[in-house]
Write a protein that holds these residues in place. Structure first.
Motif, PDB file in Angstrom:
ATOM      1  N   GLY A  93      25.221  38.693  20.535  1.00  0.00           N
ATOM      2  CA  GLY A  93      23.825  38.301  20.503  1.00  0.00           C
ATOM      3  C   GLY A  93      23.459  37.022  21.227  1.00  0.00           C
ATOM      4  O   GLY A  93      22.303  36.578  21.163  1.00  0.00           O
ATOM      5  N   VAL A  94      24.401  36.387  21.910  1.00  0.00           N
ATOM      6  CA  VAL A  94      24.098  35.164  22.661  1.00  0.00           C
ATOM      7  C   VAL A  94      23.194  35.513  23.849  1.00  0.00           C
ATOM      8  O   VAL A  94      23.500  36.417  24.627  1.00  0.00           O
ATOM      9  CB  VAL A  94      25.394  34.481  23.146  1.00  0.00           C
ATOM     10  N   ARG A  95      22.108  34.780  23.994  1.00  0.00           N
ATOM     11  CA  ARG A  95      21.101  35.121  24.995  1.00  0.00           C
ATOM     12  C   ARG A  95      20.958  34.089  26.117  1.00  0.00           C
ATOM     13  O   ARG A  95      20.408  34.380  27.169  1.00  0.00           O
ATOM     14  CB  ARG A  95      19.736  35.294  24.312  1.00  0.00           C
ATOM     15  N   ILE A  96      21.430  32.866  25.890  1.00  0.00           N
ATOM     16  CA  ILE A  96      21.245  31.826  26.897  1.00  0.00           C
ATOM     17  C   ILE A  96      22.176  32.042  28.093  1.00  0.00           C
ATOM     18  O   ILE A  96      23.186  32.743  27.981  1.00  0.00           O
ATOM     19  CB  ILE A  96      21.468  30.421  26.297  1.00  0.00           C
ATOM     20  N   PRO A  97      21.856  31.458  29.251  1.00  0.00           N
ATOM     21  CA  PRO A  97      22.701  31.633  30.439  1.00  0.00           C
ATOM     22  C   PRO A  97      24.107  31.075  30.236  1.00  0.00           C
ATOM     23  O   PRO A  97      24.291  30.018  29.613  1.00  0.00           O
ATOM     24  CB  PRO A  97      21.955  30.837  31.515  1.00  0.00           C
ATOM     25  N   LEU A  98      25.075  31.799  30.765  1.00  0.00           N
ATOM     26  CA  LEU A  98      26.475  31.382  30.734  1.00  0.00           C
ATOM     27  C   LEU A  98      26.944  31.155  32.162  1.00  0.00           C
ATOM     28  O   LEU A  98      26.723  31.996  33.038  1.00  0.00           O
ATOM     29  CB  LEU A  98      27.337  32.436  30.043  1.00  0.00           C
ATOM     30  N   ILE A  99      27.575  30.001  32.395  1.00  0.00           N
ATOM     31  CA  ILE A  99      28.005  29.589  33.728  1.00  0.00           C
ATOM     32  C   ILE A  99      29.523  29.447  33.712  1.00  0.00           C
ATOM     33  O   ILE A  99      30.074  28.712  32.885  1.00  0.00           O
ATOM     34  CB  ILE A  99      27.343  28.254  34.119  1.00  0.00           C
ATOM     35  N   LEU A 100      30.201  30.132  34.615  1.00  0.00           N
ATOM     36  CA  LEU A 100      31.661  30.059  34.689  1.00  0.00           C
ATOM     37  C   LEU A 100      32.063  28.890  35.583  1.00  0.00           C
ATOM     38  O   LEU A 100      31.612  28.780  36.720  1.00  0.00           O
ATOM     39  CB  LEU A 100      32.215  31.372  35.237  1.00  0.00           C
ATOM     40  N   PHE A 101      32.923  28.020  35.056  1.00  0.00           N
ATOM     41  CA  PHE A 101      33.437  26.870  35.804  1.00  0.00           C
ATOM     42  C   PHE A 101      34.917  27.115  36.052  1.00  0.00           C
ATOM     43  O   PHE A 101      35.709  27.159  35.112  1.00  0.00           O
ATOM     44  CB  PHE A 101      33.224  25.595  34.994  1.00  0.00           C
ATOM     45  N   THR A 102      35.288  27.296  37.310  1.00  0.00           N
ATOM     46  CA  THR A 102      36.677  27.602  37.621  1.00  0.00           C
ATOM     47  C   THR A 102      37.067  26.993  38.962  1.00  0.00           C
ATOM     48  O   THR A 102      36.213  26.743  39.822  1.00  0.00           O
ATOM     49  CB  THR A 102      36.914  29.110  37.667  1.00  0.00           C
ATOM     50  N   TYR A 103      38.331  26.761  39.131  1.00  0.00           N
ATOM     51  CA  TYR A 103      38.835  26.353  40.439  1.00  0.00           C
ATOM     52  C   TYR A 103      39.049  27.597  41.290  1.00  0.00           C
ATOM     53  O   TYR A 103      39.068  28.722  40.776  1.00  0.00           O
ATOM     54  CB  TYR A 103      40.109  25.524  40.274  1.00  0.00           C
ATOM     55  N   PHE A 104      39.190  27.383  42.610  1.00  0.00           N
ATOM     56  CA  PHE A 104      39.154  28.524  43.526  1.00  0.00           C
ATOM     57  C   PHE A 104      40.426  29.371  43.470  1.00  0.00           C
ATOM     58  O   PHE A 104      40.355  30.593  43.605  1.00  0.00           O
ATOM     59  CB  PHE A 104      38.917  28.048  44.960  1.00  0.00           C
ATOM     60  N   ASN A 105      41.577  28.760  43.247  1.00  0.00           N
ATOM     61  CA  ASN A 105      42.815  29.532  43.315  1.00  0.00           C
ATOM     62  C   ASN A 105      42.858  30.698  42.331  1.00  0.00           C
ATOM     63  O   ASN A 105      43.259  31.808  42.713  1.00  0.00           O
ATOM     64  CB  ASN A 105      44.031  28.627  43.104  1.00  0.00           C
ATOM     65  N   PRO A 106      42.446  30.526  41.061  1.00  0.00           N
ATOM     66  CA  PRO A 106      42.441  31.689  40.166  1.00  0.00           C
ATOM     67  C   PRO A 106      41.546  32.820  40.659  1.00  0.00           C
ATOM     68  O   PRO A 106      41.884  34.002  40.497  1.00  0.00           O
ATOM     69  CB  PRO A 106      41.912  31.110  38.842  1.00  0.00           C
ATOM     70  N   VAL A 107      40.408  32.463  41.280  1.00  0.00           N
ATOM     71  CA  VAL A 107      39.509  33.490  41.816  1.00  0.00           C
ATOM     72  C   VAL A 107      40.162  34.200  42.993  1.00  0.00           C
ATOM     73  O   VAL A 107      40.112  35.432  43.111  1.00  0.00           O
ATOM     74  CB  VAL A 107      38.167  32.857  42.242  1.00  0.00           C
ATOM     75  N   LEU A 108      40.787  33.431  43.857  1.00  0.00           N
ATOM     76  CA  LEU A 108      41.456  34.002  45.027  1.00  0.00           C
ATOM     77  C   LEU A 108      42.584  34.934  44.598  1.00  0.00           C
ATOM     78  O   LEU A 108      42.740  36.041  45.141  1.00  0.00           O
ATOM     79  CB  LEU A 108      41.998  32.878  45.905  1.00  0.00           C
ATOM     80  N   GLN A 109      43.366  34.520  43.606  1.00  0.00           N
ATOM     81  CA  GLN A 109      44.462  35.354  43.115  1.00  0.00           C
ATOM     82  C   GLN A 109      43.942  36.615  42.425  1.00  0.00           C
ATOM     83  O   GLN A 109      44.564  37.678  42.503  1.00  0.00           O
ATOM     84  CB  GLN A 109      45.340  34.546  42.146  1.00  0.00           C
ATOM     85  N   PHE A 110      42.809  36.490  41.776  1.00  0.00           N
ATOM     86  CA  PHE A 110      42.197  37.632  41.093  1.00  0.00           C
ATOM     87  C   PHE A 110      41.698  38.666  42.097  1.00  0.00           C
ATOM     88  O   PHE A 110      41.733  39.872  41.846  1.00  0.00           O
ATOM     89  CB  PHE A 110      41.035  37.122  40.236  1.00  0.00           C
ATOM     90  N   GLY A 111      41.218  38.169  43.235  1.00  0.00           N
ATOM     91  CA  GLY A 111      40.631  39.026  44.270  1.00  0.00           C
ATOM     92  C   GLY A 111      39.119  38.903  44.257  1.00  0.00           C
ATOM     93  O   GLY A 111      38.493  39.183  43.223  1.00  0.00           O
ATOM     94  N   LEU A 112      38.536  38.475  45.369  1.00  0.00           N
ATOM     95  CA  LEU A 112      37.108  38.185  45.396  1.00  0.00           C
ATOM     96  C   LEU A 112      36.253  39.401  45.049  1.00  0.00           C
ATOM     97  O   LEU A 112      35.315  39.315  44.248  1.00  0.00           O
ATOM     98  CB  LEU A 112      36.709  37.635  46.773  1.00  0.00           C
ATOM     99  N   GLU A 113      36.543  40.527  45.658  1.00  0.00           N
ATOM    100  CA  GLU A 113      35.723  41.725  45.402  1.00  0.00           C
ATOM    101  C   GLU A 113      35.822  42.143  43.944  1.00  0.00           C
ATOM    102  O   GLU A 113      34.803  42.451  43.299  1.00  0.00           O
ATOM    103  CB  GLU A 113      36.150  42.856  46.324  1.00  0.00           C
ATOM    104  N   LYS A 114      37.019  42.153  43.406  1.00  0.00           N
ATOM    105  CA  LYS A 114      37.227  42.516  42.000  1.00  0.00           C
ATOM    106  C   LYS A 114      36.519  41.514  41.089  1.00  0.00           C
ATOM    107  O   LYS A 114      35.883  41.891  40.093  1.00  0.00           O
ATOM    108  CB  LYS A 114      38.719  42.555  41.709  1.00  0.00           C
ATOM    109  N   PHE A 115      36.616  40.233  41.431  1.00  0.00           N
ATOM    110  CA  PHE A 115      36.017  39.173  40.625  1.00  0.00           C
ATOM    111  C   PHE A 115      34.505  39.350  40.532  1.00  0.00           C
ATOM    112  O   PHE A 115      33.941  39.376  39.437  1.00  0.00           O
ATOM    113  CB  PHE A 115      36.364  37.818  41.241  1.00  0.00           C
ATOM    114  N   PHE A 116      33.832  39.497  41.664  1.00  0.00           N
ATOM    115  CA  PHE A 116      32.373  39.585  41.640  1.00  0.00           C
ATOM    116  C   PHE A 116      31.890  40.922  41.088  1.00  0.00           C
ATOM    117  O   PHE A 116      30.837  40.981  40.439  1.00  0.00           O
ATOM    118  CB  PHE A 116      31.797  39.318  43.026  1.00  0.00           C
ATOM    119  N   ALA A 117      32.658  41.975  41.308  1.00  0.00           N
ATOM    120  CA  ALA A 117      32.285  43.260  40.716  1.00  0.00           C
ATOM    121  C   ALA A 117      32.310  43.174  39.200  1.00  0.00           C
ATOM    122  O   ALA A 117      31.504  43.828  38.513  1.00  0.00           O
ATOM    123  CB  ALA A 117      33.237  44.356  41.200  1.00  0.00           C
TER     124      ALA A 117
END
Length: 269
Positions: A93-117
């Motif tokens: 039920g949380v309704r307020i905006p949620l912002i992800l704070f992360t460094y780039f390497n975890p995103v790169l390792q995850f895969g950009l397309e997979k991450f944003f999808a």
């Protein structure tokens, strides 16, 4: 409309400044994080930054570094866990905006397309990647815009001639760093902070937020007249640290949550 835009529009109509707490996901555990998110919303938070625990957090001071260490201890909290936490919060039920704070390497390792999808379906409205410079963010920025996730940049008093370029490419809001160095509670801010904020204000029509070192109601109030948002990180993470034993015990978790909630409500005034 992105939830961040909607929140700022509402707050502007109400003549209010957004309070944006930062927490580290998984500190002290994932179930406690979910409960803390709900408590923060109930206590007046307008948006929440969800920090991804990282082993080499270059922008983070000792308080948030310890939070990452706690989250990575034992059952390691991953980027996927943090994304799923946003989804769990929405289901609760949380309704307020949620912002992800992360460094780039975890995103790169995850895969950009997979991450944003994934993040566009999990209730995440914004993204902060402090170690991704504007000169190298074109691919990420393009994919974020396609996913309707705002890529929120950081600008510092030392950014100088880069302020305009960074601000013009921003989405959501511009995160102004109040002090040089890493995050952490401070009593003083950069000597030219007001002129710096005025420079950022001139460079963009977006809301501007300020963070790094803000820890009290007086400091929040000091920036309410010149900023659209105030971000509080280390001071809240320290509250979580002090309540760790309470949060880890189901019988005392509510007491720990109340302590955190009272602190956040006090920041709102």
């Amino acid at each position: 409309m992105n939830l961040i835009d909607a929140a700022f529009a509402r707050l502007k109509d109400e003549g209010k400044t957004a309070l944006i707490p930062f927490i580290t996901v998984g500190d002290p555990n994932l179930d406690s994080t979910l409960a803390i998110i709900k408590q923060l919303e109930q206590s007046g938070a307008d948006m929440i930054e969800l920090g991804v625990p990282y082993s080499d957090p270059l922008a983070d001071g000792p308080v948030i570094q310890r939070a990452s260490e706690r989250a990575l201890r034992g059952t390691t909290v991953t980027l996927l866990n943090c994304i799923e936490m946003a989804d769990r919060a929405r289901q609760e039920g949380v309704r307020i905006p949620l912002i992800l704070f992360t460094y780039f390497n975890p995103v790169l390792q995850f895969g950009l397309e997979k991450f944003f999808a994934l993040i566009q379906t999990k209730g995440i409205s914004g993204l902060i990647i402090p170690d991704l410079p504007i000169e190298e963010d074109e691919e990420v920025r393009t994919m974020a815009e396609a996913a309707n996730v705002h890529l929120i940049p950081l600008v510092a008093p030392t950014s100088k001639d880069r302020v305009t370029r960074i601000s013009q490419k921003a989405r959501g809001f511009v995160y102004c760093v109040s002090s040089l160095g890493v995050t952490g509670v401070r009593t003083d801010f950069h000597s030219d902070i007001d002129s710096f904020l005025a420079t950022v204000r001139e460079a963009t029509d977006l809301p501007i937020g300020i963070g790094f070192g803000i820890s009290s109601r007086d400091q929040v109030k000091r920036f309410e007249g010149v900023c659209d948002a105030v971000i509080v990180g280390s001071a809240i993470v320290r509250q979580i640290e002090e309540a760790q034993l309470l949060l880890e015990n189901a019988d005392t978790r509510e007491q720990g949550l109340n302590q955190i909630g009272q602190f956040v409500a006090g920041l709102k005034g």
